[in-house]
Scaffold this motif. Structure first.
Motif, PDB file in Angstrom:
ATOM      1  N   GLU A 375     -42.034 -33.565  85.724  1.00 23.35           N
ATOM      2  CA  GLU A 375     -43.148 -34.431  85.743  1.00 23.35           C
ATOM      3  C   GLU A 375     -43.238 -35.233  87.213  1.00 23.35           C
ATOM      4  O   GLU A 375     -44.314 -35.309  87.462  1.00 23.35           O
ATOM      5  N   ASN A 376     -42.259 -35.656  87.723  1.00 22.59           N
ATOM      6  CA  ASN A 376     -42.145 -36.423  88.730  1.00 22.59           C
ATOM      7  C   ASN A 376     -42.625 -35.711  90.005  1.00 22.59           C
ATOM      8  O   ASN A 376     -43.291 -36.067  90.797  1.00 22.59           O
ATOM      9  N   ASP A 377     -42.425 -34.251  89.884  1.00 26.65           N
ATOM     10  CA  ASP A 377     -42.653 -33.396  90.996  1.00 26.65           C
ATOM     11  C   ASP A 377     -43.911 -32.739  90.846  1.00 26.65           C
ATOM     12  O   ASP A 377     -44.623 -31.927  91.471  1.00 26.65           O
ATOM     13  N   PHE A 378     -44.792 -33.268  89.793  1.00 27.68           N
ATOM     14  CA  PHE A 378     -46.387 -32.869  89.526  1.00 27.68           C
ATOM     15  C   PHE A 378     -46.291 -31.534  89.061  1.00 27.68           C
ATOM     16  O   PHE A 378     -47.536 -30.770  89.372  1.00 27.68           O
ATOM     17  N   TYR A 379     -45.509 -30.849  88.334  1.00 30.97           N
ATOM     18  CA  TYR A 379     -45.533 -29.687  87.702  1.00 30.97           C
ATOM     19  C   TYR A 379     -46.374 -29.629  86.343  1.00 30.97           C
ATOM     20  O   TYR A 379     -47.249 -28.919  86.162  1.00 30.97           O
ATOM     21  N   VAL A 380     -45.956 -30.592  85.754  1.00 26.18           N
ATOM     22  CA  VAL A 380     -46.370 -30.689  84.372  1.00 26.18           C
ATOM     23  C   VAL A 380     -46.584 -32.244  83.857  1.00 26.18           C
ATOM     24  O   VAL A 380     -46.067 -33.260  84.582  1.00 26.18           O
ATOM     25  N   ARG A 381     -47.330 -32.412  82.934  1.00 27.14           N
ATOM     26  CA  ARG A 381     -47.672 -33.767  82.475  1.00 27.14           C
ATOM     27  C   ARG A 381     -47.444 -33.788  80.716  1.00 27.14           C
ATOM     28  O   ARG A 381     -48.254 -32.795  80.197  1.00 27.14           O
ATOM     29  N   PRO A 382     -46.989 -34.635  80.281  1.00 23.53           N
ATOM     30  CA  PRO A 382     -46.822 -34.740  78.861  1.00 23.53           C
ATOM     31  C   PRO A 382     -48.222 -35.347  78.313  1.00 23.53           C
ATOM     32  O   PRO A 382     -49.099 -35.945  78.937  1.00 23.53           O
ATOM     33  N   SER A 383     -48.516 -35.096  76.942  1.00 18.79           N
ATOM     34  CA  SER A 383     -49.817 -35.559  76.234  1.00 18.79           C
ATOM     35  C   SER A 383     -49.357 -36.973  76.047  1.00 18.79           C
ATOM     36  O   SER A 383     -48.278 -37.361  76.391  1.00 18.79           O
ATOM     37  N   THR A 384     -50.421 -37.811  75.548  1.00 22.98           N
ATOM     38  CA  THR A 384     -50.576 -39.069  75.377  1.00 22.98           C
ATOM     39  C   THR A 384     -49.201 -39.592  74.471  1.00 22.98           C
ATOM     40  O   THR A 384     -48.834 -40.759  74.382  1.00 22.98           O
ATOM     41  N   ASP A 385     -49.254 -38.652  73.389  1.00 20.44           N
ATOM     42  CA  ASP A 385     -48.038 -38.931  72.375  1.00 20.44           C
ATOM     43  C   ASP A 385     -46.661 -38.341  72.720  1.00 20.44           C
ATOM     44  O   ASP A 385     -45.814 -38.458  71.989  1.00 20.44           O
ATOM     45  N   GLY A 386     -46.780 -37.730  73.964  1.00 23.01           N
ATOM     46  CA  GLY A 386     -45.478 -36.992  74.280  1.00 23.01           C
ATOM     47  C   GLY A 386     -45.045 -35.807  73.624  1.00 23.01           C
ATOM     48  O   GLY A 386     -43.732 -35.333  73.810  1.00 23.01           O
ATOM     49  N   LYS A 387     -45.562 -35.129  72.770  1.00 25.58           N
ATOM     50  CA  LYS A 387     -45.232 -34.036  71.900  1.00 25.58           C
ATOM     51  C   LYS A 387     -45.687 -32.760  72.612  1.00 25.58           C
ATOM     52  O   LYS A 387     -45.322 -31.744  71.957  1.00 25.58           O
ATOM     53  N   HIS A 388     -46.509 -32.683  73.719  1.00 25.93           N
ATOM     54  CA  HIS A 388     -46.988 -31.422  74.372  1.00 25.93           C
ATOM     55  C   HIS A 388     -46.768 -31.545  75.673  1.00 25.93           C
ATOM     56  O   HIS A 388     -46.765 -32.916  76.409  1.00 25.93           O
ATOM     57  N   TYR A 389     -46.641 -30.546  76.458  1.00 23.79           N
ATOM     58  CA  TYR A 389     -46.712 -30.551  77.917  1.00 23.79           C
ATOM     59  C   TYR A 389     -48.086 -29.532  78.400  1.00 23.79           C
ATOM     60  O   TYR A 389     -48.182 -28.302  77.848  1.00 23.79           O
ATOM     61  N   THR A 390     -48.886 -29.847  79.541  1.00 22.25           N
ATOM     62  CA  THR A 390     -49.574 -28.985  79.878  1.00 22.25           C
ATOM     63  C   THR A 390     -49.273 -29.062  81.568  1.00 22.25           C
ATOM     64  O   THR A 390     -48.550 -29.818  82.041  1.00 22.25           O
ATOM     65  N   PHE A 391     -49.901 -27.932  82.415  1.00 22.44           N
ATOM     66  CA  PHE A 391     -49.759 -28.045  83.823  1.00 22.44           C
ATOM     67  C   PHE A 391     -50.615 -29.435  84.275  1.00 22.44           C
ATOM     68  O   PHE A 391     -51.296 -30.024  83.681  1.00 22.44           O
ATOM     69  N   ALA A 392     -49.843 -29.993  85.170  1.00 19.34           N
ATOM     70  CA  ALA A 392     -50.423 -31.297  85.916  1.00 19.34           C
ATOM     71  C   ALA A 392     -51.624 -31.124  86.523  1.00 19.34           C
ATOM     72  O   ALA A 392     -52.650 -32.211  86.388  1.00 19.34           O
ATOM     73  N   CYS A 393     -52.029 -29.877  87.056  1.00 22.69           N
ATOM     74  CA  CYS A 393     -53.302 -29.786  87.910  1.00 22.69           C
ATOM     75  C   CYS A 393     -53.753 -28.521  87.446  1.00 22.69           C
ATOM     76  O   CYS A 393     -53.124 -27.534  87.609  1.00 22.69           O
ATOM     77  N   LYS A 394     -55.217 -28.563  87.268  1.00 15.28           N
ATOM     78  CA  LYS A 394     -55.611 -27.200  87.014  1.00 15.28           C
ATOM     79  C   LYS A 394     -55.380 -26.078  88.146  1.00 15.28           C
ATOM     80  O   LYS A 394     -55.115 -24.823  87.847  1.00 15.28           O
ATOM     81  N   ILE A 395     -55.933 -26.520  89.356  1.00 12.91           N
ATOM     82  CA  ILE A 395     -55.579 -25.528  90.402  1.00 12.91           C
ATOM     83  C   ILE A 395     -54.132 -24.969  90.665  1.00 12.91           C
ATOM     84  O   ILE A 395     -54.099 -23.887  90.803  1.00 12.91           O
ATOM     85  N   LEU A 396     -53.119 -25.689  90.326  1.00 17.65           N
ATOM     86  CA  LEU A 396     -51.949 -25.295  90.431  1.00 17.65           C
ATOM     87  C   LEU A 396     -51.332 -24.261  89.210  1.00 17.65           C
ATOM     88  O   LEU A 396     -50.853 -23.394  89.284  1.00 17.65           O
ATOM     89  N   ARG A 397     -52.119 -24.671  88.083  1.00 19.18           N
ATOM     90  CA  ARG A 397     -51.798 -23.664  86.642  1.00 19.18           C
ATOM     91  C   ARG A 397     -52.692 -22.391  86.994  1.00 19.18           C
ATOM     92  O   ARG A 397     -52.052 -21.262  86.809  1.00 19.18           O
ATOM     93  N   ASP A 398     -53.939 -22.187  87.655  1.00 18.24           N
ATOM     94  CA  ASP A 398     -54.596 -21.030  88.090  1.00 18.24           C
ATOM     95  C   ASP A 398     -53.781 -20.347  89.181  1.00 18.24           C
ATOM     96  O   ASP A 398     -53.751 -19.273  88.950  1.00 18.24           O
ATOM     97  N   TRP A 399     -53.158 -21.094  90.062  1.00 17.74           N
ATOM     98  CA  TRP A 399     -52.440 -20.228  91.138  1.00 17.74           C
ATOM     99  C   TRP A 399     -51.064 -19.775  90.529  1.00 17.74           C
ATOM    100  O   TRP A 399     -50.797 -18.565  90.741  1.00 17.74           O
ATOM    101  N   TRP A 400     -50.430 -20.644  89.622  1.00 14.81           N
ATOM    102  CA  TRP A 400     -49.260 -20.010  89.010  1.00 14.81           C
ATOM    103  C   TRP A 400     -49.560 -18.830  88.119  1.00 14.81           C
ATOM    104  O   TRP A 400     -48.756 -17.933  88.248  1.00 14.81           O
ATOM    105  N   LEU A 401     -50.638 -18.707  87.483  1.00 16.12           N
ATOM    106  CA  LEU A 401     -51.115 -17.617  86.578  1.00 16.12           C
ATOM    107  C   LEU A 401     -51.208 -16.329  87.465  1.00 16.12           C
ATOM    108  O   LEU A 401     -51.038 -15.168  87.096  1.00 16.12           O
TER     109      LEU A 401
END
Length: 410
Positions: A375-401
């Motif tokens: 989270e601190n290094d900007f890879y992922v971010r938690p949902s508001t309830d803390g139960k799920h994770y997504t990529f922090a940024c769309k462009i980084l997710r697109d690049w990773w894929l």
């Protein structure tokens, strides 16, 4: 046509910016000064978010007659390097240099040469000479420096960029773990001295310091710092930023095109917006075509996510290899691949992936530390309830894929 309501911005992709080019951060800079007036600041943000530009803004526009001194610590590898750097910073500032005249470890000749030298080769020789002399008694010399500063009549602010990389680099040398611990403890002792209340430190870096300090058992060594996180732009600020880039480059960029860029990038991070704008403008100039939403979409997928722009993003993949042990590296890469492919992963699934890759000895506490670092290094971010994770940024997710969607971190 020139628009007086738009700030004209140069599109400097990569290097720190200064002056009016440090755009959209006025409120954050006000907050930093407010916190520095009270104590010490830990400036956190991933690479390319503009931390160094913020530091230069503090140097260029100091408040309350504070003396702001900036330095990059990335390549320092021993305690004597740090004391040498402090000495040089203070010597080259006309206000603080007067306080150092007569210090025991700095001869009159060396004092004069530091103040007068402008040639980098000469300065390099002076640094080596001073470092070698300081090495056997760096603590005592450092204490003497801060004794002098305590009575100088000014508030001194040390802006130390890439502090975590210095500490991590120290630990990788033979005997360097103890050096790193000694530096952390000595700096804390300096900050705690009642007579040094006119000294402020702002430390920052593109590598999360939490994991490094936990590995050293020194988390408490910076618990007197207040953490300030540099966030992405708000959407309105990002639109003004793109308008400023277009005005500065005399490029027609409609509001619809600006919005398209924001939608493609996701979170409005200035650096990624600059890269996309730069690539779009290159195609526009070379092909002589108008900038449209369709052109922007094509450039995003074919160029920005393409091979020629891969170096803009490689750091995000490479730093996992550089800063984590092999078992953690495999686990983290697998975790990130999964969240990229699935878009969203539950915290429990994230934990199970971690356990499978890190081994049977992996604990929930260790997973929590790893998740916090991601989270601190900007890879992922938690949902508001803390139960799920997504990529922090769309462009980084697109690049990773695009480049790592088929591998598991081998």
């Amino acid at each position: 046509m020139y628009n007086k309501s738009v700030v004209i911005l140069a599109n400097q992709v990569g290097p720190p910016v200064r002056g009016v080019q440090c755009f959209g951060r006025d409120q954050f800079i006000d907050l930093v000064w407010e916190k520095l007036s009270l104590g010490h600041v830990l400036l956190t943000a991933p690479r390319r978010f503009g931390k160094t530009s913020i530091m230069y803004k503090l140097v260029d526009e100091p408040r309350w007659e504070y003396q702001a001194l900036i330095a990059d610590l990335e390549y320092l590898r021993e305690p004597a390097d740090l004391i040498t750097l402090f000495t040089e910073l203070l010597m080259r500032n006309p206000v603080t240099s007067r306080c150092l005249k007569g210090v025991s470890f700095l001869s009159g000749r060396l004092w004069s040469r530091f103040r007068e030298s402008v040639e980098e080769v000469e300065l390099h020789k002076l640094r080596f000479k001073l470092r070698d002399e300081l090495r056997p008694h760096w603590r005592e010399s450092g204490d003497e420096l801060f004794d002098r500063l305590a009575g100088c009549g000014h508030t001194i602010v040390f802006l130390l960029d890439e502090f975590p990389m210095m500490i991590d680099g120290m630990t990788r040398r033979d005997g360097g773990v103890e050096d790193a611990r000694a530096v952390l403890r000595w700096l804390r002792a300096v900050r705690q001295r009642p007579e040094c209340q006119n000294i402020r430190f702002l430390i920052g870096g593109s590598v999360g310091i939490g994991a490094i300090l936990r590995k050293l058992g020194e988390v408490s060594s910076i618990n007197d710092f207040e953490s300030l996180k540099l966030e992405p732009f708000s959407r309105p600020t990002a639109l003004r930023f793109l308008a400023g880039l277009a005005e500065g480059q005399q490029t027609d960029l409609s509001l619809a095109c600006q919005r398209k860029m924001l939608d493609l990038v996701g979170l409005p991070i200035p650096y990624f917006l600059q890269v996309l704008f730069s690539e779009v403008r290159k195609v526009h100039l070379q092909a002589g075509t108008a900038i449209t939403t369709r052109l922007i979409e094509r450039v995003y997928h074919e160029r920005l996510l393409g091979v020629e722009c891969k170096t803009y993003f490689d750091h995000y993949y490479g730093r996992i290899r550089d800063y984590y042990a092999r078992d953690l590296e495999r686990a983290i890469k697998r975790m990130l691949r999964e969240v990229a492919v699935m878009t969203e992963v539950s915290r429990e699934a994230f934990y199970q992936i971690y356990r499978k890759e890190a081994g049977a000895s992996a604990t929930a506490e260790q997973f929590n530390d790893v998740a916090a670092e991601l989270e601190n290094d900007f890879y992922v971010r938690p949902s508001t309830d803390g139960k799920h994770y997504t990529f922090a940024c769309k462009i980084l997710r697109d690049w990773w894929l695009r480049y790592y969607g088929m591998e598991y971190g081998d």
